[in-house]
Design an enzyme around this catalytic site. Sequence first.
Site, PDB file in Angstrom:
ATOM      1  CD1 TRP A 150      -1.872  -2.328   1.909  1.00 59.45           C
ATOM      2  CD2 TRP A 150      -2.867  -1.482   0.097  1.00 59.45           C
ATOM      3  NE1 TRP A 150      -2.816  -3.240   1.491  1.00 59.45           N
ATOM      4  CE2 TRP A 150      -3.434  -2.749   0.381  1.00 59.45           C
ATOM      5  CE3 TRP A 150      -3.333  -0.757  -1.004  1.00 59.45           C
ATOM      6  CZ2 TRP A 150      -4.448  -3.300  -0.405  1.00 59.45           C
ATOM      7  CZ3 TRP A 150      -4.336  -1.314  -1.784  1.00 59.45           C
ATOM      8  CH2 TRP A 150      -4.889  -2.560  -1.481  1.00 59.45           C
ATOM      9  CG  ASP A 153      -3.001   4.102   4.516  1.00 59.50           C
ATOM     10  OD1 ASP A 153      -3.983   3.949   5.275  1.00 59.50           O
ATOM     11  OD2 ASP A 153      -2.843   3.434   3.466  1.00 59.50           O
ATOM     12  CE  LYS A 212      -8.070  -2.839   5.620  1.00 60.14           C
ATOM     13  NZ  LYS A 212      -7.889  -3.992   4.745  1.00 60.14           N
TER      14      LYS A 212
END
Length: 360
Positions: free
Chosen positions: A102, A172, A196
């Site tokens: 990511w 992030d 999440k």
Amino acid sequence: MKRAYNFNAGPSALPLEVLQKAQAELVDFKGSGMSLMELSHRSKEYDAVHEEAQSLLRELLNIPENYDVLFLQGGASLQFSMVPMNFLAEGQVANYVLTGAWSDKALKEAKKVGQTHIAASTKESKYKSIPSFDEIKLSENPAYLHITSNNTIYGTQWADFPTLDNVDLIADMSSDILSRTFDVNKFSLIYAGAQKNLGPSGVTVVILKKDLLSRIPENLPTMLDYRTHTENNSLYNTPPTFGIYMLSLVLNWAKELGGVQKIQQINEQKASILYNVIDESEGFYSAHALPGSRSNMNVTFTLPSDELSKEFLAGAKEAGFVGLNGHRSIGGCRASIYNAVPVETCEALREYMISFKEKH
């Protein structure tokens, strides 16, 4: 009703109490005669939900008043582009620490906007660890330093965060926000997809230091300009109202549980249950992440052979475990143990792992 042992990496487990609350209010939200999904985003009923979600997030994460709390769409992936579009000025360099897929994707998007620099990377060691602070080498004229706090695919996590002088730290935190205590003041911007730990997919939380707004260039597309959303309280267009409602329910659940400090204790307990099985298996199970960099959210591990891994996963599925397949890019197994995954679910996996090892 039998609930699955849900280890999905995202969208992932939600607290049962939250689902039951949403179920009870689904058709008639607080006597309105409508579902929350049917309410106008300009209504007083929805406005109360919106404000409560912001207030609870501020309370739980101890977010100072000089930060805006935004509810956006497009996931963390859109933030990969919005961050450099808003804060990478001409003549500056966007710095990135690469710790997984990511962060690599975030860097790829920044390259389309302007100059970039890899300040540190563990790619050559297959992302088995987090770089030390000493390994981070900033470029000249850094616009910001971007990190990914937890790496779902490789199972690594920053244990602490660097303190920077005169350089904005951007993170992030999609896969570990609300899972542990941390100092928001270290960061200029935090973003996180909700799917999440915060709620269902479709909502992205952004925590933005107000000082940054003066750096945003003119003539950005309206929806990609953070000022659009700060000036309109995330209501410039129709927000994902049901997702924000679910977020508020999750935040209420977290508060009632004892807040982030209590959640962190539970998450550490869950992680230790699984890592102890791995470490005590005499090599039958091998953790991908090195000690000191191991994630408390995503426990990644392999077995001695692909054949055993397939048998392990097939048996787990029969036993009611869901989502234990490792990411397709590295294989193996992955147990995602986000906030809503109960301790009992991790204990059940421990027993299955022990019995599978003994059988083989």
